[in-house]
Design an enzyme around this catalytic site. Structure first.
Site, mmCIF file in Angstrom:
data_model
loop_
_atom_site.group_PDB
_atom_site.id
_atom_site.type_symbol
_atom_site.label_atom_id
_atom_site.label_comp_id
_atom_site.label_asym_id
_atom_site.label_seq_id
_atom_site.Cartn_x
_atom_site.Cartn_y
_atom_site.Cartn_z
ATOM 1 N N HIS A 217 0.713 -1.100 -0.024
ATOM 2 C CA HIS A 217 0.027 -0.033 0.006
ATOM 3 C C HIS A 217 0.575 1.129 -0.031
ATOM 4 O O HIS A 217 0.273 2.461 -0.107
ATOM 5 C CB HIS A 217 -1.106 0.165 0.905
ATOM 6 C CG HIS A 217 -0.421 0.259 2.457
ATOM 7 N ND1 HIS A 217 0.306 -0.723 3.343
ATOM 8 C CD2 HIS A 217 0.012 1.371 3.268
ATOM 9 C CE1 HIS A 217 0.752 -0.116 4.296
ATOM 10 N NE2 HIS A 217 0.606 1.073 4.374
HETATM 11 C C1 UD1 Z 1 -1.566 5.542 6.300
HETATM 12 C C2 UD1 Z 1 -0.229 5.532 7.005
HETATM 13 C C3 UD1 Z 1 0.691 4.732 6.825
HETATM 14 C C4 UD1 Z 1 0.323 3.242 7.129
HETATM 15 C C5 UD1 Z 1 -1.024 3.077 6.779
HETATM 16 C C6 UD1 Z 1 -1.812 1.867 7.203
HETATM 17 C C7 UD1 Z 1 0.327 8.113 7.051
HETATM 18 C C8 UD1 Z 1 1.142 9.209 6.136
HETATM 19 N N1 UD1 Z 1 0.396 6.904 6.211
HETATM 20 O O1 UD1 Z 1 -1.344 5.279 4.878
HETATM 21 O O2 UD1 Z 1 1.953 4.738 7.660
HETATM 22 O O3 UD1 Z 1 1.106 2.070 7.032
HETATM 23 O O4 UD1 Z 1 -2.041 4.190 6.933
HETATM 24 O O5 UD1 Z 1 -3.041 1.459 6.497
HETATM 25 O O6 UD1 Z 1 -0.211 8.386 7.912
HETATM 26 N N2 UD1 Z 1 -9.164 5.302 2.796
HETATM 27 C C9 UD1 Z 1 -10.194 4.455 2.849
HETATM 28 N N3 UD1 Z 1 -10.692 4.027 3.909
HETATM 29 C C10 UD1 Z 1 -10.259 4.392 5.266
HETATM 30 C C11 UD1 Z 1 -8.943 5.031 5.139
HETATM 31 C C12 UD1 Z 1 -8.342 5.460 4.060
HETATM 32 O O7 UD1 Z 1 -10.971 4.420 1.597
HETATM 33 O O8 UD1 Z 1 -10.704 3.976 6.314
HETATM 34 C C13 UD1 Z 1 -8.419 5.596 1.743
HETATM 35 C C14 UD1 Z 1 -8.273 7.353 1.772
HETATM 36 O O9 UD1 Z 1 -9.407 7.807 1.047
HETATM 37 C C15 UD1 Z 1 -6.934 7.466 0.816
HETATM 38 C C16 UD1 Z 1 -6.312 6.131 1.146
HETATM 39 O O10 UD1 Z 1 -7.263 5.197 1.753
HETATM 40 O O11 UD1 Z 1 -7.302 7.468 -0.545
HETATM 41 C C17 UD1 Z 1 -5.047 6.177 1.896
HETATM 42 O O12 UD1 Z 1 -5.383 6.494 3.239
HETATM 43 P P1 UD1 Z 1 -4.335 7.529 4.121
HETATM 44 O O13 UD1 Z 1 -4.992 7.685 5.448
HETATM 45 O O14 UD1 Z 1 -4.050 8.737 3.411
HETATM 46 O O15 UD1 Z 1 -3.061 6.693 4.276
HETATM 47 P P2 UD1 Z 1 -2.473 5.224 4.147
HETATM 48 O O16 UD1 Z 1 -1.929 4.966 2.670
HETATM 49 O O17 UD1 Z 1 -3.688 4.259 4.732
#
Ligand code: UD1
Length: 379
Positions: A217
């Protein structure tokens, strides 16, 4: 008789790995006694399978506050959390703020605490990938620089922090809370066949001869369509040797759909599943032939469980998993991953040992360190 006021600690969580790390810490505060904790959720992760299921399985209490900040750019997420937490701390000022890990919720809470001069404790301090392209590296550097108590998972983190100018008496080697959680719940791990049956009916009978478990991811692996296609291609090749259970993080799923790369997953041996619950994940890791990942937590969990791990990154902030554990740093090129898989097929997999203080008692040590720190400040 003097009545000692409880130590008021605000514990900040936001993203999936935070929930796993915070659960044993809250339990240890309760067991220690003398603490009044509040669980503050930023809402960075909000989907049921990234959030609620972890609260339920790990027995986390309902948060005292949920900022519901949701998705956004790095800055938008960080800024929204800062605004929300500043208000919460102004309304009710804790004795100490405790943050875990390296996500945006961690750094945002650290900056608010530091500016309000509230003592800050960072669990999982002193890890460095030395790669500023990772948002997590920036979060780690800033959080550690602002922390009053730096609680580390591996011995080498201490000298590293001192070389950055941190005072030795602020650093405490306590062990790994991720492993506290792993050991506390191992008996509830769900057998992988049940998990696959639930998410991909009819595929479970293929797992008997071994399988690979894959999670990817990191922006560096999934945000560039060519890189993602390359890695998916190698997973397709791996699936010709053994079934590949691929858990799709929302970020990864979204990129595959945007790029129209769904076809690369439609190989016979690839079993694509949604993000797994904690008990499902540990059950799947435990019996895997190999784990292929770019996650931080899985590098540690595989080391603790003695399962070979191929980390698809150019660096790791968790060197002990390589030096002592079962982790191999593959690099991020698809060709390098292909080569490592061939080595594995020749039976060349890594055996490791359990790192020092990864013994299930890290949270207990954290509660003791914080109690002593606050007692000294009050004295
Ligand atoms: C975040 C952390 C990362 C961790 C990961 C575990 C940061 C900088 N990164 O990355 O260190 O390893 O979490 O999962 O904080 N999304 C959903 N549903 C959710 C959460 C997120 O659909 O419940 C989508 C968001 O819209 C976004 C993407 O997933 O497009 C990424 O989510 P985001 O919280 O930005 O960071 P992660 O890539 O999950």
């Amino acid at each position: 008789m003097t009545i000692v006021a409880p130590i008021r600690v605000d514990c900040i969580v936001g993203a999936r790995p935070n929930f796993i790390k915070m659960a044993p810490i809250l339990a240890a505060f309760t067991a220690h006694g003398g603490f009044a904790t509040r669980l503050m959720h930023t809402g960075q992760h909000y989907d049921v399978d990234m959030n609620a299921v972890f609260f339920q399985q790990l027995g986390l209490p309902e948060p005292n506050l949920n900022l519901e900040i949701g998705s956004g750019t790095q800055t938008v997420q960080t800024a929204r959390i800062m605004i929300g937490l500043e208000e919460a701390f102004q309304n009710d000022r804790p004795d100490l703020v405790l943050v875990v890990g390296d996500v945006n919720s961690t750094v945002a809470a650290a900056m608010v605490s530091a500016k309000m001069r509230i003592p800050l404790a960072h669990v999982e301090a002193g890890l460095r990938s030395f790669d500023m392209d990772m948002p997590e590296e920036i979060n780690r550097l800033v959080t550690d620089r602002l922390s009053d108590l730096l609680l580390t998972t591996e011995r080498a983190a201490g000298p590293l922090l001192e070389s950055e100018g941190v005072r030795a008496d602020a650093i405490h080697f306590v062990g790994n809370v991720m492993i506290d959680t792993l050991l506390a719940h191992l008996d509830k791990a769900i057998p992988v066949a049940e998990t696959v049956d639930r998410h991909a009916p009819g595929m479970a009978n293929r797992l008997a001869e071994g399988y690979a478990l894959v999670t990817l991811h990191r922006p560096s692996n999934v945000d560039n369509p060519e890189q993602l296609a390359g890695l998916l291609g190698v997973l397709g090749e791996l699936a010709e040797r053994m079934p590949v259970i691929f858990t799709l993080h929302p970020r990864t799923k979204a990129r595959i759909e945007e790029n129209g790369q769904e076809g690369l997953l439609e190989k016979r041996g690839i079993i694509a599943v949604p993000p797994l619950s904690y008990f499902e994940m540990q059950g799947a890791v435990r019996t895997a032939t190999v784990v292929v990942t770019d996650s931080g937590g899985l590098q540690e969990e595989t080391t603790a469980l003695g399962v070979p791990c191929l980390t698809v990154r150019d660096n790791t902030e968790r060197p002990i998993t390589i030096i002592e554990g079962t982790n191999t740093l593959v690099g991020s090129s698809p060709d390098a991953l292909r080569a490592e898989i061939k080595r594995l097929a020749r039976g060349e997999s890594k055996r490791g040992r359990i790192p020092e203080l990864w013994d299930g008692k890290a949270a207990e040590r954290i509660a003791a360190v914080i109690a002593e720190f606050i007692a000294a400040r009050r004295a």
